[in-house]
Write an enzyme that holds these catalytic residues in place. Structure first.
Site, PDB file in Angstrom:
ATOM      1  N   SER A 122      -9.843-107.245 -30.004  1.00  0.00           N
ATOM      2  CA  SER A 122     -10.803-106.797 -31.020  1.00  0.00           C
ATOM      3  C   SER A 122     -12.169-107.440 -30.775  1.00  0.00           C
ATOM      4  CB  SER A 122     -10.287-107.120 -32.426  1.00  0.00           C
ATOM      5  OG  SER A 122     -10.184-108.506 -32.613  1.00  0.00           O
ATOM      6  N   ASN A 123     -12.185-108.682 -30.292  1.00  0.00           N
ATOM      7  CA  ASN A 123     -13.476-109.315 -29.969  1.00  0.00           C
ATOM      8  C   ASN A 123     -14.137-108.621 -28.790  1.00  0.00           C
ATOM      9  OD1 ASN A 123     -14.179-111.900 -31.555  1.00  0.00           O
ATOM     10  ND2 ASN A 123     -11.965-112.045 -31.246  1.00  0.00           N
ATOM     11  N   ASN A 164     -15.870-119.390 -24.292  1.00  0.00           N
ATOM     12  CA  ASN A 164     -14.605-119.016 -24.914  1.00  0.00           C
ATOM     13  C   ASN A 164     -14.789-119.077 -26.424  1.00  0.00           C
ATOM     14  OD1 ASN A 164     -11.722-118.552 -25.129  1.00  0.00           O
ATOM     15  ND2 ASN A 164     -11.512-120.723 -25.654  1.00  0.00           N
ATOM     16  N   ASP A 192     -10.001-125.862 -24.091  1.00  0.00           N
ATOM     17  CA  ASP A 192     -10.764-126.078 -25.326  1.00  0.00           C
ATOM     18  C   ASP A 192     -11.603-127.357 -25.341  1.00  0.00           C
ATOM     19  OD1 ASP A 192      -9.540-123.762 -26.306  1.00  0.00           O
ATOM     20  OD2 ASP A 192      -7.838-124.903 -27.090  1.00  0.00           O
ATOM     21  N   GLU A 250     -15.187-114.363 -36.311  1.00  0.00           N
ATOM     22  CA  GLU A 250     -15.365-114.173 -34.863  1.00  0.00           C
ATOM     23  C   GLU A 250     -16.166-112.901 -34.592  1.00  0.00           C
ATOM     24  OE1 GLU A 250     -11.582-114.369 -32.865  1.00  0.00           O
ATOM     25  OE2 GLU A 250     -11.429-116.505 -33.238  1.00  0.00           O
ATOM     26  N   LEU A 267      -5.713-120.935 -18.057  1.00  0.00           N
ATOM     27  CA  LEU A 267      -6.704-121.974 -17.752  1.00  0.00           C
ATOM     28  C   LEU A 267      -7.599-121.517 -16.604  1.00  0.00           C
ATOM     29  CD1 LEU A 267      -7.114-124.910 -18.772  1.00  0.00           C
ATOM     30  CD2 LEU A 267      -5.736-125.660 -16.822  1.00  0.00           C
ATOM     31  N   LEU A 292      -5.776-116.358 -22.134  1.00  0.00           N
ATOM     32  CA  LEU A 292      -5.105-117.654 -22.339  1.00  0.00           C
ATOM     33  C   LEU A 292      -4.969-118.512 -21.083  1.00  0.00           C
ATOM     34  CD1 LEU A 292      -2.230-116.615 -24.798  1.00  0.00           C
ATOM     35  CD2 LEU A 292      -4.474-117.578 -25.306  1.00  0.00           C
ATOM     36  N   HIS A 325     -12.590-119.943 -29.894  1.00  0.00           N
ATOM     37  CA  HIS A 325     -11.338-120.551 -30.359  1.00  0.00           C
ATOM     38  C   HIS A 325     -11.260-120.390 -31.877  1.00  0.00           C
ATOM     39  CE1 HIS A 325      -7.870-123.179 -30.063  1.00  0.00           C
ATOM     40  NE2 HIS A 325      -8.302-123.747 -31.175  1.00  0.00           N
TER      41      HIS A 325
HETATM   42  C1  GRF Z   1      -9.141-114.768 -31.116  1.00  0.00           C
HETATM   43  O1  GRF Z   1      -8.640-115.295 -32.298  1.00  0.00           O
HETATM   44  C2  GRF Z   1      -9.801-115.835 -30.305  1.00  0.00           C
HETATM   45  O2  GRF Z   1     -10.273-116.890 -31.062  1.00  0.00           O
HETATM   46  C3  GRF Z   1      -8.704-116.328 -29.400  1.00  0.00           C
HETATM   47  O3  GRF Z   1      -7.924-115.211 -29.130  1.00  0.00           O
HETATM   48  C4  GRF Z   1      -8.034-114.277 -30.204  1.00  0.00           C
HETATM   49  C5  GRF Z   1      -8.352-112.967 -29.600  1.00  0.00           C
HETATM   50  O4  GRF Z   1      -8.320-111.939 -30.550  1.00  0.00           O
HETATM   51  N1  GRF Z   1      -9.243-116.966 -28.220  1.00  0.00           N
HETATM   52  P1  GRF Z   1      -8.649-110.460 -30.084  1.00  0.00           P
HETATM   53  O5  GRF Z   1      -7.698-110.171 -28.936  1.00  0.00           O
HETATM   54  O6  GRF Z   1     -10.053-110.437 -29.647  1.00  0.00           O
HETATM   55  O7  GRF Z   1      -8.384-109.591 -31.277  1.00  0.00           O
END
Ligand code: GRF
Length: 204
Positions: free
Chosen positions: A29-30, A118, A161, A190, A103, A101, A120
């Site tokens: 979604s981001n 990134n 992180d 976010e 590294l 996810l 978080h």
């Molecule tokens: C988000 O909560 C972000 O903080 C974390 O992974 C999630 C990704 O969400 N790193 P989406 O896949 O963008 O909905």
């Protein structure tokens, strides 16, 4: 009579386009918000979507926007530098991790110093590190009895992180909140901030 010299007259506002890559594997979604944000931008172009999942939702979004994609596996990512070659070929200057996810390998961190960010879903340095992702973060926030949580946007180094923090935003954790309630509130934050913070970093 001499032929006059021909000079190239450039318009006063020539935009240099910055190509970015988004690495995403989850719901994305981001990634979608970022792609939408820069869709009509004259100065920033999402040039590549990288995913480690063949059927990640982000690939459908990429198809919709005509954005090139690259699927990676662990062998390619950690034992070759093929991805770096691809990023260079696409003139990528900046990498956004949006729900990715794995590294980052040293060759990428070194090739993109302070040019990988990134997001978080908590207020680092609390609730970060290996294994702290998705619902695990919000469950930990709930069981620690926190009264607020939020988001952290940070530069990426070779440790989970731990890179320098660029931006944080906060939201309350209410007494009756479930981890899902917290997750929803944090995800909203976010979406609200990630694209604009990326834009600010790119123009800084
Ligand atoms: C988000 O909560 C972000 O903080 C974390 O992974 C999630 C990704 O969400 N790193 P989406 O896949 O963008 O909905």
């Amino acid at each position: 009579m001499k032929t006059p010299l021909r000079t190239l007259v450039l318009p006063s506002t020539v935009h240099r386009v910055i190509n970015i890559a988004i690495f995403a594997s989850g719901t994305a979604s981001n990634a979608q918000k970022i792609i939408e944000h820069f869709d009509k931008s004259p100065s920033v172009r999402v040039a590549l979507i990288v995913s480690n999942k063949k059927n990640a939702g982000v690939l459908d979004i990429a198809r919709e926007y005509g954005t090139p994609t690259q699927i990676i596996d662990r062998q390619m990512f950690y034992e070759t530098e093929d991805l770096l070659d691809i990023l260079i070929k696409q003139n990528v200057e900046f990498i956004v991790l949006a729900g990715f996810l794995w590294l980052m390998p040293t060759y990428l961190v070194q090739a993109f110093p302070k040019k990988i960010v990134n997001i978080h879903p908590a207020l680092l340095p609390k609730f970060g590190g290996k294994g702290m992702y998705g619902k695990h973060v919000h469950e930990a926030v709930k069981s620690a009895g926190e009264t607020e949580t939020g988001i952290t946007i940070h530069f990426v180094n070779e440790h989970y992180d731990e890179g320098d923090i660029v931006f944080q935003a906060r939201c309350p954790v209410l007494p009756d909140d479930t981890p899902d309630d917290i997750a929803r509130r944090v995800l909203q934050l976010e979406h609200q901030h990630f694209p604009t913070i990326i834009a600010q970093l790119l123009t800084a």
